[in-house]
Write a protein that holds these residues in place. Sequence first.
Motif, PDB file in Angstrom:
ATOM      1  N   ARG A 192       0.836  -1.199   0.000  1.00 35.23           N
ATOM      2  CA  ARG A 192       0.000   0.000   0.000  1.00 35.23           C
ATOM      3  C   ARG A 192       0.878   1.259   0.000  1.00 35.23           C
ATOM      4  NH1 ARG A 192      -2.028   3.753   2.404  1.00 35.23           N
ATOM      5  NH2 ARG A 192      -0.698   3.352   4.190  1.00 35.23           N
ATOM      6  N   ASP A 193       1.899   1.233   0.818  1.00 41.09           N
ATOM      7  CA  ASP A 193       2.841   2.358   0.898  1.00 41.09           C
ATOM      8  C   ASP A 193       3.520   2.592  -0.450  1.00 41.09           C
ATOM      9  OD1 ASP A 193       4.700   4.253   2.243  1.00 41.09           O
ATOM     10  OD2 ASP A 193       6.168   2.688   1.814  1.00 41.09           O
ATOM     11  N   CYS A 194       3.859   1.503  -1.112  1.00 43.50           N
ATOM     12  CA  CYS A 194       4.525   1.601  -2.407  1.00 43.50           C
ATOM     13  C   CYS A 194       3.562   2.175  -3.458  1.00 43.50           C
ATOM     14  CB  CYS A 194       5.018   0.215  -2.822  1.00 43.50           C
ATOM     15  SG  CYS A 194       6.137   0.244  -4.218  1.00 43.50           S
ATOM     16  N   TYR A 195       2.316   1.712  -3.457  1.00 44.76           N
ATOM     17  CA  TYR A 195       1.320   2.269  -4.388  1.00 44.76           C
ATOM     18  C   TYR A 195       1.141   3.762  -4.136  1.00 44.76           C
ATOM     19  CZ  TYR A 195      -0.214  -2.363  -5.885  1.00 44.76           C
ATOM     20  OH  TYR A 195      -0.258  -3.613  -6.422  1.00 44.76           O
ATOM     21  N   GLN A 196       1.139   4.128  -2.876  1.00 52.13           N
ATOM     22  CA  GLN A 196       0.930   5.528  -2.520  1.00 52.13           C
ATOM     23  C   GLN A 196       2.074   6.400  -3.042  1.00 52.13           C
ATOM     24  OE1 GLN A 196      -0.535   6.159   1.478  1.00 52.13           O
ATOM     25  NE2 GLN A 196       0.392   8.161   1.587  1.00 52.13           N
ATOM     26  N   GLU A 197       3.280   5.886  -2.919  1.00 52.38           N
ATOM     27  CA  GLU A 197       4.441   6.641  -3.391  1.00 52.38           C
ATOM     28  C   GLU A 197       4.451   6.729  -4.924  1.00 52.38           C
ATOM     29  OE1 GLU A 197       6.337   8.529  -1.890  1.00 52.38           O
ATOM     30  OE2 GLU A 197       8.018   8.840  -3.251  1.00 52.38           O
ATOM     31  N   ILE A 198       4.076   5.644  -5.575  1.00 48.40           N
ATOM     32  CA  ILE A 198       3.988   5.642  -7.041  1.00 48.40           C
ATOM     33  C   ILE A 198       2.937   6.663  -7.490  1.00 48.40           C
ATOM     34  CG2 ILE A 198       3.175   4.252  -9.003  1.00 48.40           C
ATOM     35  CD1 ILE A 198       4.573   1.842  -7.593  1.00 48.40           C
ATOM     36  N   ALA A 199       1.794   6.675  -6.794  1.00 49.48           N
ATOM     37  CA  ALA A 199       0.728   7.626  -7.120  1.00 49.48           C
ATOM     38  C   ALA A 199       1.189   9.058  -6.859  1.00 49.48           C
ATOM     39  CB  ALA A 199      -0.518   7.321  -6.289  1.00 49.48           C
ATOM     40  N   ASN A 200       1.933   9.232  -5.792  1.00 52.18           N
ATOM     41  CA  ASN A 200       2.459  10.544  -5.425  1.00 52.18           C
ATOM     42  C   ASN A 200       3.329  11.126  -6.547  1.00 52.18           C
ATOM     43  OD1 ASN A 200       3.349  12.706  -3.704  1.00 52.18           O
ATOM     44  ND2 ASN A 200       5.187  11.526  -3.274  1.00 52.18           N
ATOM     45  N   ILE A 201       4.191  10.291  -7.096  1.00 56.66           N
ATOM     46  CA  ILE A 201       5.075  10.738  -8.174  1.00 56.66           C
ATOM     47  C   ILE A 201       4.262  11.023  -9.444  1.00 56.66           C
ATOM     48  CG2 ILE A 201       6.960  10.016  -9.711  1.00 56.66           C
ATOM     49  CD1 ILE A 201       8.114   8.493  -7.250  1.00 56.66           C
ATOM     50  N   ALA A 202       3.328  10.120  -9.755  1.00 61.95           N
ATOM     51  CA  ALA A 202       2.525  10.282 -10.972  1.00 61.95           C
ATOM     52  C   ALA A 202       1.638  11.518 -10.896  1.00 61.95           C
ATOM     53  CB  ALA A 202       1.675   9.029 -11.202  1.00 61.95           C
ATOM     54  N   MET A 203       1.037  11.749  -9.736  1.00 60.42           N
ATOM     55  CA  MET A 203       0.128  12.902  -9.638  1.00 60.42           C
ATOM     56  C   MET A 203       0.918  14.199  -9.696  1.00 60.42           C
ATOM     57  SD  MET A 203      -1.007  13.460  -5.699  1.00 60.42           S
ATOM     58  CE  MET A 203       0.283  13.981  -4.575  1.00 60.42           C
ATOM     59  N   GLY A 204       2.162  14.155  -9.232  1.00 59.08           N
ATOM     60  CA  GLY A 204       3.023  15.338  -9.313  1.00 59.08           C
ATOM     61  C   GLY A 204       3.311  15.697 -10.763  1.00 59.08           C
ATOM     62  N   GLN A 205       3.543  14.660 -11.576  1.00 61.32           N
ATOM     63  CA  GLN A 205       3.803  14.895 -12.998  1.00 61.32           C
ATOM     64  C   GLN A 205       2.562  15.455 -13.683  1.00 61.32           C
ATOM     65  OE1 GLN A 205       5.182  11.001 -14.134  1.00 61.32           O
ATOM     66  NE2 GLN A 205       7.222  11.335 -13.309  1.00 61.32           N
ATOM     67  N   ALA A 206       1.393  14.901 -13.340  1.00 65.03           N
ATOM     68  CA  ALA A 206       0.140  15.388 -13.920  1.00 65.03           C
ATOM     69  C   ALA A 206      -0.129  16.827 -13.477  1.00 65.03           C
ATOM     70  CB  ALA A 206      -1.015  14.474 -13.508  1.00 65.03           C
ATOM     71  N   ALA A 207       0.130  17.103 -12.224  1.00 66.72           N
ATOM     72  CA  ALA A 207      -0.114  18.446 -11.686  1.00 66.72           C
ATOM     73  C   ALA A 207       0.797  19.472 -12.349  1.00 66.72           C
ATOM     74  CB  ALA A 207       0.095  18.455 -10.175  1.00 66.72           C
ATOM     75  N   ALA A 208       2.047  19.082 -12.606  1.00 65.03           N
ATOM     76  CA  ALA A 208       2.993  20.007 -13.239  1.00 65.03           C
ATOM     77  C   ALA A 208       2.503  20.384 -14.636  1.00 65.03           C
ATOM     78  CB  ALA A 208       4.376  19.380 -13.304  1.00 65.03           C
ATOM     79  N   LEU A 209       1.939  19.399 -15.313  1.00 68.29           N
ATOM     80  CA  LEU A 209       1.401  19.641 -16.651  1.00 68.29           C
ATOM     81  C   LEU A 209       0.206  20.601 -16.594  1.00 68.29           C
ATOM     82  CD1 LEU A 209       2.137  18.416 -19.419  1.00 68.29           C
ATOM     83  CD2 LEU A 209       0.271  16.799 -19.098  1.00 68.29           C
ATOM     84  N   LEU A 210      -0.676  20.348 -15.657  1.00 69.68           N
ATOM     85  CA  LEU A 210      -1.860  21.191 -15.489  1.00 69.68           C
ATOM     86  C   LEU A 210      -1.447  22.608 -15.061  1.00 69.68           C
ATOM     87  CD1 LEU A 210      -4.985  20.734 -15.594  1.00 69.68           C
ATOM     88  CD2 LEU A 210      -4.909  20.584 -13.106  1.00 69.68           C
TER      89      LEU A 210
END
Lengths: 121, 205
Positions: free
Chosen positions: B13-31
């Motif tokens: 769960r912790d690993c999924y959360q960290e993966i999501a954290n990185i991915a959402m950061g990339q999406a947010a930077a684009l937005l």
Amino acid sequence: MAISVLICDDSGFARKQMARALPDNWDVEISFACNGEEALQAIAEGKGEVVFLDLTMPVMDGIQTLTHIKENDLNAMVIVVSGDIQPEAQAQVTQLGALDFIQKPVSKAKSTEVLKRFGLL
Amino acid sequence: MNKVNVSISEDQRDCYQEIANIAMGQAAALLAKLLDVKVILPIPVVNLIEVNELRMALSGIEASDKVSGVCQGFIGNRISGEALLIFNDASLGDISQLLKYPDELDTSVELELLMDVANILIGACLRGIGSQLDVTFSQGHPVVLGQHVNLPELISTNHYRWSKTLAIEINYKIEGYNINCDLLLLFAEDAINVLNNKVNYLLED
């Protein structure tokens, strides 16, 4: 003498990933913290000459931690490691005295490059 | 369909959360770049839930709020799922302003706006997750779930073949604007073990 390195991130996986991304054969003593509060405690104990700091954390986040380090002029060289790669976040941490900003996921090549640039390696 | 017992450990769960954290950061930077704003990033919430508990997984949005939403299916390397993007209706005015849409928002313009933001956020998030797990996701066409409806209506119009899902919730807010949207990535039940194996590989020493 070994340099004390502190890795601060709320995710255990991220802490491990950061530790694995440190250069090989770098003479260091590694400690870990799960949030800013724990990081400040560790820095006070002399465990954070170099700090790898995440931004998004519960209890005390990276920005609050950096602010505290700057205001109290603590002996810690901070490298921010974050998934928040918005230019504004990078500008803010640099203004708060962070040496540099590394984008997650961290690679060994990137951490080596940054540490070399600041004469830490 | 064969039922497999699925579960996730705390480390996973912790690993999924960290993966999501990185991915959402990339999406947010684009937005952030596209809209010239600062996106406030939350800590993503990862849970293995029953599909009928889905409404509770949407912690960023009140059940009483009027919402509009789209969903988009995705698949790659035997991992399939669906992404849901749900906007609080109060956000729509501010978003149209940021995207420089014409003043009058009618239903069809709103729809276009929803689709635009959904494509950006969902695409970037999936690329971010995919690059960390070595998966290339293809996205289906976005489908409107509903406009100006209550949250329960929006969710209940959707039917899943799975009883369990791995849900990743990311609540985006934009600094200085009244914009609140929830991105929910739902991974199919039969994808969870495939994902767990990939995550185990990352967790190994």
